[in-house]
Design a protein around this motif. Structure first.
Motif, mmCIF file in Angstrom:
data_model
loop_
_atom_site.group_PDB
_atom_site.id
_atom_site.type_symbol
_atom_site.label_atom_id
_atom_site.label_comp_id
_atom_site.label_asym_id
_atom_site.label_seq_id
_atom_site.Cartn_x
_atom_site.Cartn_y
_atom_site.Cartn_z
ATOM 1 N N HIS A 89 0.715 -1.518 -0.444
ATOM 2 C CA HIS A 89 0.459 0.240 -0.213
ATOM 3 C C HIS A 89 0.866 1.250 0.404
ATOM 4 C CE1 HIS A 89 -4.168 -2.321 1.710
ATOM 5 N NE2 HIS A 89 -3.335 -2.697 0.636
ATOM 6 N N ALA A 90 1.816 0.955 1.095
ATOM 7 C CA ALA A 90 2.714 2.630 0.854
ATOM 8 C C ALA A 90 3.336 3.227 -0.278
ATOM 9 C CB ALA A 90 3.716 2.280 1.677
ATOM 10 N N THR A 91 3.337 1.896 -1.066
ATOM 11 C CA THR A 91 4.308 1.508 -2.641
ATOM 12 C C THR A 91 3.052 2.508 -3.492
ATOM 13 O OG1 THR A 91 6.114 -0.231 -1.728
ATOM 14 C CG2 THR A 91 5.315 0.768 -3.912
ATOM 15 N N ALA A 92 1.902 1.845 -3.914
ATOM 16 C CA ALA A 92 1.563 2.255 -4.187
ATOM 17 C C ALA A 92 0.869 4.206 -4.235
ATOM 18 C CB ALA A 92 -0.399 1.059 -3.957
ATOM 19 N N ALA A 93 0.852 4.579 -2.628
ATOM 20 C CA ALA A 93 0.287 5.764 -2.589
ATOM 21 C C ALA A 93 0.879 6.634 -2.851
ATOM 22 C CB ALA A 93 0.268 5.573 -0.908
ATOM 23 N N GLU A 94 2.531 6.168 -2.365
ATOM 24 C CA GLU A 94 3.599 6.503 -3.806
ATOM 25 C C GLU A 94 3.999 6.667 -4.722
ATOM 26 O OE1 GLU A 94 5.210 8.672 -1.007
ATOM 27 O OE2 GLU A 94 6.689 9.369 -2.498
ATOM 28 N N ILE A 95 3.271 5.780 -5.811
ATOM 29 C CA ILE A 95 3.590 6.188 -7.182
ATOM 30 C C ILE A 95 2.116 7.128 -7.288
ATOM 31 C CG2 ILE A 95 3.348 4.883 -9.787
ATOM 32 C CD1 ILE A 95 4.540 2.826 -7.551
ATOM 33 N N LEU A 96 1.077 6.721 -6.984
ATOM 34 C CA LEU A 96 -0.496 7.417 -7.238
ATOM 35 C C LEU A 96 -0.413 8.617 -7.000
ATOM 36 C CD1 LEU A 96 -3.029 5.601 -6.223
ATOM 37 C CD2 LEU A 96 -2.844 5.428 -7.883
ATOM 38 N N SER A 97 0.510 9.742 -5.670
ATOM 39 C CA SER A 97 0.703 10.519 -6.024
ATOM 40 C C SER A 97 1.681 11.614 -6.598
ATOM 41 C CB SER A 97 2.089 10.676 -3.843
ATOM 42 O OG SER A 97 3.045 10.269 -4.424
ATOM 43 N N TRP A 98 2.373 11.113 -7.574
ATOM 44 C CA TRP A 98 2.984 11.919 -8.596
ATOM 45 C C TRP A 98 1.975 12.978 -9.064
ATOM 46 C CZ3 TRP A 98 5.785 6.349 -11.180
ATOM 47 C CH2 TRP A 98 7.100 6.474 -9.891
ATOM 48 N N PRO A 99 2.722 13.888 -9.405
ATOM 49 C CA PRO A 99 1.934 14.791 -10.535
ATOM 50 C C PRO A 99 0.971 14.302 -11.180
ATOM 51 C CG PRO A 99 4.725 15.646 -10.170
ATOM 52 C CD PRO A 99 3.877 14.062 -9.138
ATOM 53 N N GLU A 100 1.300 13.832 -11.928
ATOM 54 C CA GLU A 100 1.047 13.343 -13.345
ATOM 55 C C GLU A 100 -0.494 12.169 -13.475
ATOM 56 O OE1 GLU A 100 4.104 12.099 -12.318
ATOM 57 O OE2 GLU A 100 4.693 10.605 -13.435
ATOM 58 N N TYR A 101 0.122 11.354 -12.268
ATOM 59 C CA TYR A 101 -1.032 11.045 -11.438
ATOM 60 C C TYR A 101 -2.087 11.722 -11.264
ATOM 61 C CZ TYR A 101 0.906 7.120 -13.932
ATOM 62 O OH TYR A 101 1.751 6.532 -14.683
ATOM 63 N N LEU A 102 -2.060 11.183 -9.298
ATOM 64 C CA LEU A 102 -2.868 12.416 -8.605
ATOM 65 C C LEU A 102 -2.790 13.524 -8.136
ATOM 66 C CD1 LEU A 102 -4.958 9.245 -8.930
ATOM 67 C CD2 LEU A 102 -5.146 9.494 -6.233
ATOM 68 N N GLY A 103 -1.820 13.846 -8.291
ATOM 69 C CA GLY A 103 -1.048 15.176 -7.206
ATOM 70 C C GLY A 103 -1.502 15.391 -5.913
ATOM 71 N N VAL A 104 -0.992 13.878 -5.142
ATOM 72 C CA VAL A 104 -2.142 14.297 -3.967
ATOM 73 C C VAL A 104 -1.082 13.909 -3.211
ATOM 74 C CG1 VAL A 104 -3.986 13.361 -2.237
ATOM 75 C CG2 VAL A 104 -4.793 14.663 -4.228
ATOM 76 N N SER A 105 -1.061 13.614 -1.755
ATOM 77 C CA SER A 105 0.044 13.190 -0.985
ATOM 78 C C SER A 105 -0.256 11.961 -0.623
ATOM 79 C CB SER A 105 0.373 13.986 -0.022
ATOM 80 O OG SER A 105 -0.681 13.093 1.493
ATOM 81 N N ALA A 106 0.414 11.089 -0.641
ATOM 82 C CA ALA A 106 0.888 9.799 -0.525
ATOM 83 C C ALA A 106 0.134 9.250 0.749
ATOM 84 C CB ALA A 106 2.202 9.171 -0.028
ATOM 85 N N GLU A 107 -0.033 10.366 1.756
ATOM 86 C CA GLU A 107 -0.511 10.361 3.450
ATOM 87 C C GLU A 107 -1.956 9.780 2.896
ATOM 88 O OE1 GLU A 107 -3.196 10.773 6.535
ATOM 89 O OE2 GLU A 107 -1.380 12.699 5.438
ATOM 90 N N ILE A 108 -2.230 10.958 2.483
ATOM 91 C CA ILE A 108 -4.086 10.764 2.158
ATOM 92 C C ILE A 108 -4.398 9.654 1.375
ATOM 93 C CG2 ILE A 108 -5.320 12.074 1.140
ATOM 94 C CD1 ILE A 108 -4.081 14.829 2.228
ATOM 95 N N THR A 109 -3.531 9.035 -0.213
ATOM 96 C CA THR A 109 -3.733 8.101 -0.887
ATOM 97 C C THR A 109 -4.237 6.961 -0.246
ATOM 98 O OG1 THR A 109 -2.202 7.850 -2.150
ATOM 99 C CG2 THR A 109 -3.742 9.407 -2.534
ATOM 100 N N GLU A 110 -2.978 6.869 0.892
ATOM 101 C CA GLU A 110 -2.892 6.019 1.636
ATOM 102 C C GLU A 110 -4.272 5.113 2.471
ATOM 103 O OE1 GLU A 110 0.543 5.415 3.464
ATOM 104 O OE2 GLU A 110 0.043 2.728 3.577
ATOM 105 N N ARG A 111 -4.511 6.038 3.298
ATOM 106 C CA ARG A 111 -5.530 6.085 3.072
ATOM 107 C C ARG A 111 -6.890 5.609 3.344
ATOM 108 N NH1 ARG A 111 -7.313 11.808 6.090
ATOM 109 N NH2 ARG A 111 -5.088 12.479 6.853
ATOM 110 N N ALA A 112 -7.707 5.421 1.596
ATOM 111 C CA ALA A 112 -8.359 4.903 0.645
ATOM 112 C C ALA A 112 -7.544 3.169 0.396
ATOM 113 C CB ALA A 112 -8.742 5.185 0.232
#
Lengths: 392, 194
Positions: free
Chosen positions: A248-271
């Motif tokens: 989950h932590a790795t996935a959240a990190e990748i999702l947080s990249w600007p070309e994807y969600l551009g939202v901090s990994a800490e927030i995407t990891e919640r879901a």
């Protein structure tokens, strides 16, 4: 194997993860696909890009292909749902003002209790303005289902508005709406900004709602069976990878990249982890089945899921329920799923439809090769949907 | 009874909105209104009762307009996406240009076509401007990186600016890479080593 370029569209949401992971961690490459991922500004634009062939496949709200099969809204192109990308993942949030009113009238109901939350809202006897991202969405279906069962579905009591997810947090803090149903990370962002409180996860209304699907043009799936298979396999492997909690932590990190969600990994990891912060005071809750990409045959496109969506939409838009359920079931391509993912070892249930809402516990089901554990799929009011009797 | 069409443009940027108005003016005498706010969009559209709505496909609020295609109340004028009513060519052209158009049901396509053609041309111009701006920005950034890489070489190898640039260029050519990429690699490596 020659590498084929393929362009996929997505909305910047946590549940776009299977597409993003398939590209970033090489699952697509393994299948000989070079994926280009294109972020879309709105669901209607994503739908039109797919319909007009600007992209080959899309991360799509599960009711959109059904709406197109029923001739509702916009384009006439026929879409197929090749697989379910994710189960659940939405949250219902309320404004701080509405939270105060609920508090004053008693207390804010438990986060997982849809019945109590519906009853508490009904007791306020106030018209509700609610934002949903798109008229054809699981958000809209779950809201209407939940509020109708709570006696809140009359035209006087309910005003459902379309608000794009990135504007949802603003809409609730500015008082444009009293509540919303939105996909993550937008609920968590609202909490983070202090604009509102989360009332309920979507999973509390239906425990196993097919949220997003992998959608392609029907005609493309027919003319490109080989690429269709490769794409389905790449996405399925990405879902299997996402199913491991230690990723989950790795996935959240990748999702947080600007070309994807551009939202901090800490927030995407919640879901991803199911550990949500539900109000600005820092109260947190764990939600079972908050968002699933794989477990319990999550990716299998059950024809009965399509039929449920079709029957619900037919009731809302005044169409024939039985006919709509049949058309909608045909959109969910469990036949292609069996053909392309069976050889890979995917769990294949013996039947392609089931009673929706009948399982309150994880349950063993017969499969072609042995047994498979299906996740609980109850509706909050205990109703069971029989795809053979969609008019009920 | 007037024969003028009421056109609503949803565009938060004043300059862009004016540019669209100017291009549409050439196609005839219309009532043109501009809506800049994205909140309460659906309600405003219902109140203004336009014959045609134009907005940028990149505008996330498009979904609120799209939802109007479902308007079911007898008091509301049903809205359709223009693509429904037209040949595929025009639809594709509009979407490629990045403009979405919604027309009220029953509107004659031949009345809308010249307006949409003008809007498409204008939106193409917008997207060209956007690409140019992005290219200029990239060029500036690349130049900055190359300057930093030259500086690193000049210090580390005690060479002149021209020689440093020549060395980066030679390396790029021999490796089949872009000059900016070689410069970037050098800058990154030097950050790691320092």
């Amino acid at each position: 194997m020659r590498t084929l370029p393929l362009t996929l569209g997505f909305m910047p949401l946590v549940d776009a993860a299977p597409l993003i992971i398939a590209r970033e961690l090489g699952f697509a490459e393994e299948e000989g696909l070079a994926l280009t991922l294109q972020s879309a500004p709105s669901w209607s634009t994503l739908r039109d890009r797919l319909a007009l062939g600007q992209i080959e496949a899309a991360h799509m709200l599960s009711p959109v292909p059904v709406a197109m099969a029923l001739g509702l809204g916009g384009m006439r192109t026929q879409f197929d749902a090749l697989s379910v990308l994710s189960i659940n993942g939405n949250v219902i949030g309320i404004s701080n003002a509405l939270a105060d009113q609920l508090d004053a009238a008693g207390s804010i109901p438990d986060f997982l209790d849809a019945k109590a939350a519906g009853a508490a809202l009904a007791r306020l006897k106030k018209p509700l303005r609610i934002g949903v991202p798109f008229p054809f969405s699981m958000h809209a279906e779950l809201l209407h289902y939940w509020l109708a069962a709570s006696g809140l579905n009359t035209a006087q009591a309910l005003d459902v508005r379309t608000i794009p997810p990135p504007l949802m947090a603003d809409a609730i803090s500015s008082g444009e709406v009293d509540a919303f149903c939105v996909g993550e990370p937008w609920g968590s962002i609202t909490v983070e900004n202090g604009g509102g409180t989360l009332l309920l996860p979507g999973a509390a209304i239906w425990q196993f709602a097919p949220e997003k699907v992998l959608a392609v043009r029907h005609e493309w799936a027919t003319s490109e069976p080989d690429i269709t298979g490769r794409l389905m396999r790449a996405i399925w492997k990405a879902g299997r990878w996402l199913n491991q909690p230690d990723k989950h932590a790795t996935a959240a990190e990748i999702l947080s990249w600007p070309e994807y969600l551009g939202v901090s990994a800490e927030i995407t990891e919640r879901a991803l982890s199911g550990n949500l912060l539900i109000n600005a005071r820092g109260r947190s809750r764990h939600v079972p089945q908050m968002m699933d990409f794989f477990a319990g045959a999550a990716t299998f496109p059950w024809k009965s899921q399509g039929a449920w969506i079709g029957a619900r939409m037919a009731a809302r838009f005044g169409l024939d329920r039985a006919q709509s359920a049949t058309k909608a079931a045909a959109v969910f391509r469990s036949d292609l799923y069996r053909r392309h993912l069976g050889p890979l070892g995917a769990d294949l249930p013996a039947a392609s439809e089931k009673l929706e809402g009948a399982l309150s516990e994880p349950t063993r089901a017969a499969t072609d090769s042995g047994t498979l554990i299906l996740g609980p799929d109850r509706f909050f009011d205990g109703q069971v949907f029989d795809p053979d009797r969609p008019e009920r | 009874m007037t024969d003028k069409l009421t056109i609503l443009i949803v565009e938060p940027d004043k300059t862009r909105a004016q540019a669209i108005i100017d291009s549409l003016a050439a196609t005839g005498d219309h009532h043109i209104r501009v809506l800049s706010a994205s909140t309460g969009l659906a309600r405003s559209v219902a109140e203004m009762n336009p014959d045609l709505v134009l907005l940028d496909m990149a505008n996330p609020s498009r979904d609120a307009i799209d939802a109007l295609t479902l308007a079911s109340s007898p008091l509301e004028r049903p809205v359709a996406m223009f693509v429904d009513r037209s040949d595929d060519g025009l639809t594709k052209a509009a979407i490629e240009a990045g403009v979405s158009a919604y027309v009220v049901d029953g509107m004659q396509p031949d009345r809308i076509k010249p307006i949409l053609d003008a809007a498409i041309a204008r939106f193409h111009m917008f997207s060209r401007m956007r690409s140019e701006l992005a290219a200029t920005k990239r060029a500036l950034e690349e130049r900055k990186i190359i300057d930093r890489a030259k500086g690193i070489l000049m210090r580390a190898r005690n060479m002149s600016e021209d020689d440093a640039y020549a060395l980066i260029r030679k390396t790029a050519m021999s490796q089949g890479k872009k000059i900016a990429d070689v410069a970037q690699a050098l800058v990154t490596a030097s950050e790691l080593l320092s």
